[in-house]
Design a protein around this motif. Structure first.
Motif, short mmCIF file in Angstrom:
data_model
loop_
_atom_site.label_atom_id
_atom_site.label_comp_id
_atom_site.label_asym_id
_atom_site.label_seq_id
_atom_site.Cartn_x
_atom_site.Cartn_y
_atom_site.Cartn_z
N VAL A 172 0.84 -1.20 0.00
CA VAL A 172 0.00 0.00 0.00
C VAL A 172 0.88 1.25 0.00
N GLY A 173 1.96 1.22 0.77
CA GLY A 173 2.88 2.35 0.80
C GLY A 173 3.50 2.62 -0.56
N ASP A 174 3.86 1.56 -1.27
CA ASP A 174 4.42 1.72 -2.61
C ASP A 174 3.40 2.32 -3.57
N ALA A 175 2.15 1.90 -3.44
CA ALA A 175 1.09 2.44 -4.30
C ALA A 175 0.87 3.93 -4.01
N GLU A 176 0.92 4.30 -2.74
CA GLU A 176 0.77 5.71 -2.38
C GLU A 176 1.88 6.55 -2.99
N LYS A 177 3.09 6.01 -2.99
CA LYS A 177 4.22 6.74 -3.58
C LYS A 177 4.00 6.98 -5.07
N LEU A 178 3.48 5.97 -5.76
CA LEU A 178 3.21 6.13 -7.19
C LEU A 178 2.12 7.17 -7.43
N LEU A 179 1.09 7.14 -6.58
CA LEU A 179 0.01 8.12 -6.73
C LEU A 179 0.53 9.54 -6.49
N GLN A 191 -9.24 23.66 -3.84
CA GLN A 191 -10.18 22.55 -3.66
C GLN A 191 -9.69 21.30 -4.39
N GLU A 192 -9.09 21.52 -5.53
CA GLU A 192 -8.52 20.42 -6.31
C GLU A 192 -7.42 19.71 -5.53
N THR A 193 -6.55 20.50 -4.89
CA THR A 193 -5.46 19.94 -4.08
C THR A 193 -6.01 19.12 -2.92
N GLU A 194 -7.03 19.64 -2.27
CA GLU A 194 -7.66 18.92 -1.15
C GLU A 194 -8.27 17.60 -1.62
N MET A 195 -8.87 17.62 -2.80
CA MET A 195 -9.49 16.41 -3.33
C MET A 195 -8.44 15.33 -3.58
N ILE A 196 -7.31 15.71 -4.19
CA ILE A 196 -6.25 14.75 -4.48
C ILE A 196 -5.66 14.19 -3.18
N SER A 197 -5.47 15.07 -2.20
CA SER A 197 -4.94 14.63 -0.90
C SER A 197 -5.89 13.65 -0.23
N SER A 198 -7.18 13.92 -0.35
CA SER A 198 -8.18 13.04 0.24
C SER A 198 -8.18 11.67 -0.42
N LEU A 199 -8.03 11.64 -1.73
CA LEU A 199 -7.99 10.36 -2.45
C LEU A 199 -6.74 9.57 -2.07
N ARG A 200 -5.63 10.27 -1.91
CA ARG A 200 -4.40 9.59 -1.50
C ARG A 200 -4.57 8.96 -0.11
N ALA A 201 -5.14 9.73 0.82
CA ALA A 201 -5.33 9.23 2.18
C ALA A 201 -6.30 8.05 2.21
N SER A 202 -7.26 8.07 1.30
CA SER A 202 -8.28 7.01 1.30
C SER A 202 -7.72 5.67 0.86
N LEU A 203 -6.59 5.68 0.16
CA LEU A 203 -6.03 4.43 -0.36
C LEU A 203 -5.71 3.46 0.78
N ALA A 204 -5.03 3.95 1.82
CA ALA A 204 -4.69 3.09 2.96
C ALA A 204 -5.93 2.69 3.75
N GLU A 205 -6.89 3.60 3.86
CA GLU A 205 -8.12 3.29 4.59
C GLU A 205 -8.90 2.17 3.91
N VAL A 206 -9.02 2.27 2.60
CA VAL A 206 -9.74 1.25 1.83
C VAL A 206 -9.00 -0.09 1.91
N ALA A 207 -7.67 -0.04 1.82
CA ALA A 207 -6.87 -1.27 1.87
C ALA A 207 -7.04 -1.99 3.20
#
Length: 304
Positions: free
Chosen positions: A147-154, A195-211
């Motif tokens: 998951v950490g590797d995927a976050e780095k790619l994102l 708002q765009e920056t916040e959206m991208i940050s939120s999607l990045r944070a959600s990756l670990a939560e979903v995993a």
């Protein structure tokens, strides 16, 4: 959107993509949009609209296409396809790498070495009591690195797209924003950046939560201990809820496929979102569109 990404969304989140049940309310959407706009850029946008309203004759002269930059358009055409291809390849490599890491032999070694599988007189069994903390510990000893590797790619892709966005903006502002009316689109785009920056940050944070949430779903609490004749057969059944049909050699491979499709799909979706966003803005609009409501009407009036 690829079918593999749709399927991964269902597997990883337990829900299908939400579709509009009816036609969205345009006024409501615009009202919501206005609430997330940056205040400074909103004022600038208001001033440009007023300037145009105060001197409507200024809109009669100039090129047919307003807010168009040929240099920015050429950059958009050349760079975004390369960026998408590059990260498609990176995620293919990522997928291959983690499929190897979670091969049956490797996952058997990890579980055995960390004593997640043990043996007694009845046979081999999964030693965890399946409490939330124990499952979380197993997650951190196995899936967490993937998951950490995927976050780095994102993050890497987002950074590259953001850098490209800045280059596009520079060309666009220099060539396409030359008077009050041609500055409307650039101001609108800039007002939504935060708002765009916040959206991208939120999607990045959600990756670990979903995993992690999906990882929990692989284990049932309160179930009776199952015994297996060999340590290998036991390892092949750890997390069996991820692969109820038995399509994979071990459940971790099923999880890996779902997660990799989800992470790749999400990352490339963000990249394509940037691509489509700039396709929309860089096209500008036709000078003829300023008179959609009749020759004598000035549709840009912002006064109440």
């Amino acid at each position: 959107m690829d079918e593999s990404f749709r399927r991964a969304i269902r597997k990883m989140t337990g829900a299908s993509i939400v579709r509009f049940g009816s036609r969205p309310n345009r006024a409501s959407m615009i009202a919501n949009l206005s609430q997330v706009m940056n205040a400074t850029w909103s004022i600038a946008l208001f001033e440009h609209l007023d300037a145009n309203d105060n001197d409507p004759s200024a809109t009669m002269a100039g090129p047919e296409t307003i807010s168009f930059s040929s240099s920015a358009w050429k950059l958009w055409e050349s760079e975004f396809p390369h960026l998408i291809d590059e990260f498609t390849s990176k995620f293919e490599e990522f997928h291959f790498k983690w499929n190897q890491r979670f091969s049956t032999d490797e996952i058997h070694r990890q579980l055995l070495q960390s004593q997640w599988i043990a043996q007694d007189t009845q046979g081999w069994y999964f030693s965890s009591k399946s409490t939330k903390q124990e499952i979380k510990n197993l997650y951190f000893s196995t899936i967490h690195l993937m998951v950490g590797d995927a976050e780095k790619l994102l993050v890497m892709m987002s950074s590259r797209a953001s850098h490209l966005q800045e280059r596009l903006s520079n060309f666009w502002y220099k060539e396409g924003a030359t008077d009050a009316i041609s500055k409307v689109l650039p101001c609108l785009e800039a007002s939504l950046r935060s708002q765009e920056t916040e959206m991208i940050s939120s999607l990045r944070a959600s990756l670990a939560e979903v995993a992690l949430k999906r990882f929990y779903a692989g284990f049932s609490t309160g179930s009776k201990t199952r015994y297996y004749p060999t340590s290998m057969s036991c390892a092949r059944n750890v997390g069996r809820q991820w692969d109820l049909n038995g399509a994979y050699e071990n459940p971790f491979l099923a999880y890996t496929d779902d997660f990799c499709d989800y992470a790749a799909g999400l990352t490339l979706l963000i990249c394509r979102w940037y691509q489509e966003k700039w396709s929309l803005y860089l096209r500008g609009f036709s000078r003829g569109q300023l008179d959609l409501f009749g020759q004598n009407s000035h549709s840009f009036n912002t006064n109440p």
